[in-house]
Scaffold this motif. Sequence first.
Motif, short mmCIF file in Angstrom:
data_model
loop_
_atom_site.label_atom_id
_atom_site.label_comp_id
_atom_site.label_asym_id
_atom_site.label_seq_id
_atom_site.Cartn_x
_atom_site.Cartn_y
_atom_site.Cartn_z
N ARG A 1 -1.54 0.76 11.25
CA ARG A 1 -2.97 0.41 11.34
C ARG A 1 -3.41 -0.37 10.11
O ARG A 1 -4.18 -1.33 10.21
N TRP A 2 -2.92 0.05 8.93
CA TRP A 2 -3.32 -0.69 7.72
C TRP A 2 -2.67 -2.08 7.71
O TRP A 2 -3.32 -3.06 7.35
N GLN B 1 0.91 5.42 -0.08
CA GLN B 1 0.07 6.59 0.18
C GLN B 1 0.93 7.84 0.14
O GLN B 1 2.03 7.87 0.70
N GLU C 1 0.18 5.43 11.45
CA GLU C 1 -0.89 5.34 10.46
C GLU C 1 -0.69 4.11 9.57
O GLU C 1 -1.64 3.38 9.27
N ARG D 1 0.86 -1.17 0.00
CA ARG D 1 0.00 0.00 0.00
C ARG D 1 0.90 1.23 0.00
O ARG D 1 1.73 1.41 0.89
N THR E 1 -4.70 -4.23 10.24
CA THR E 1 -6.14 -4.46 10.03
C THR E 1 -6.55 -4.60 8.58
O THR E 1 -7.62 -5.12 8.27
N GLY E 2 -5.70 -4.12 7.67
CA GLY E 2 -6.07 -4.10 6.26
C GLY E 2 -7.00 -2.97 5.90
O GLY E 2 -7.49 -2.86 4.78
N LYS E 3 -7.24 -2.06 6.88
CA LYS E 3 -8.12 -0.92 6.65
C LYS E 3 -7.33 0.35 6.86
O LYS E 3 -6.53 0.45 7.80
N PRO E 4 -7.56 1.38 6.01
CA PRO E 4 -6.84 2.65 6.15
C PRO E 4 -7.11 3.31 7.51
O PRO E 4 -8.19 3.15 8.06
N ARG F 1 1.66 -7.83 4.33
CA ARG F 1 1.27 -6.45 4.05
C ARG F 1 2.43 -5.52 4.38
O ARG F 1 3.01 -5.60 5.47
#
Length: 234
Positions: A227-228, A45, A224, A43, A231-234, A195
């Motif tokens: 957390r992804w 960002q 930040e 991921r 959890t796999g969530k932003p 991940r």
Amino acid sequence: MDVLVWGLVGLLACIAAWRFYRAPAVYIRRFVFAFIHVLYRLRFQGRRFVPPRGPALVVCNHVSFMDALVMGGGSPRPLRFLMDRPIYESKRLNWLFRMVGAIPVESDRRDPGNVRRALEEVSRALRNGDVVMLFPEGRLTSDGDVKTFRRGLDLILSRDPVPVIPAALSGLWGSWTSNCHGKALAHFPRRCRARVALYFDEPVPPGQATRQSLEARVRELKAEADRWVETGKP
């Protein structure tokens, strides 16, 4: 017909070789980008915060020996890495580090004057409009946390006030290239397709960045990214 096909293949190979010769860093970055996507679930960002042109400094936490590959593949622009001289002079990889323009640095205790020469090379790179990347902790983390940024960052910024882009990596702690399970590279990989997150933040304007403020922002970015990864969530 076979002669025509093989002739066409040979021509395409020559064109590819010529283009690689003219701009090797571009093709190396493309290969690295594809390679790290095979290894990890990535991921990215904030890649837009890396300016499309002009000098900049990128600072990031240092988790594993894969950090440079993830950073190099994830950045939209080529990065000039500041790296330890013993790694730079690796017999197997020195050709690659030279090709991508890495900047070796050694402690003055081991090589008097080397830090000064490295800083001069960093200045030349920045004044040439390049993006220079460094890990201000100076070594791999021993516990997964962000360590104190070293004063070499202040020396660079005092010589060349340029925009500074904080960045943070998460997900590589626990890999075989980190110090999580003992010395890095001393054991076999324990998992695949983990991940991994790489977050960039807005550039800090020239002259406004301090070692302490950059360290604090990298810590926030890492939280930040964590957390992804968790959890796999932003």
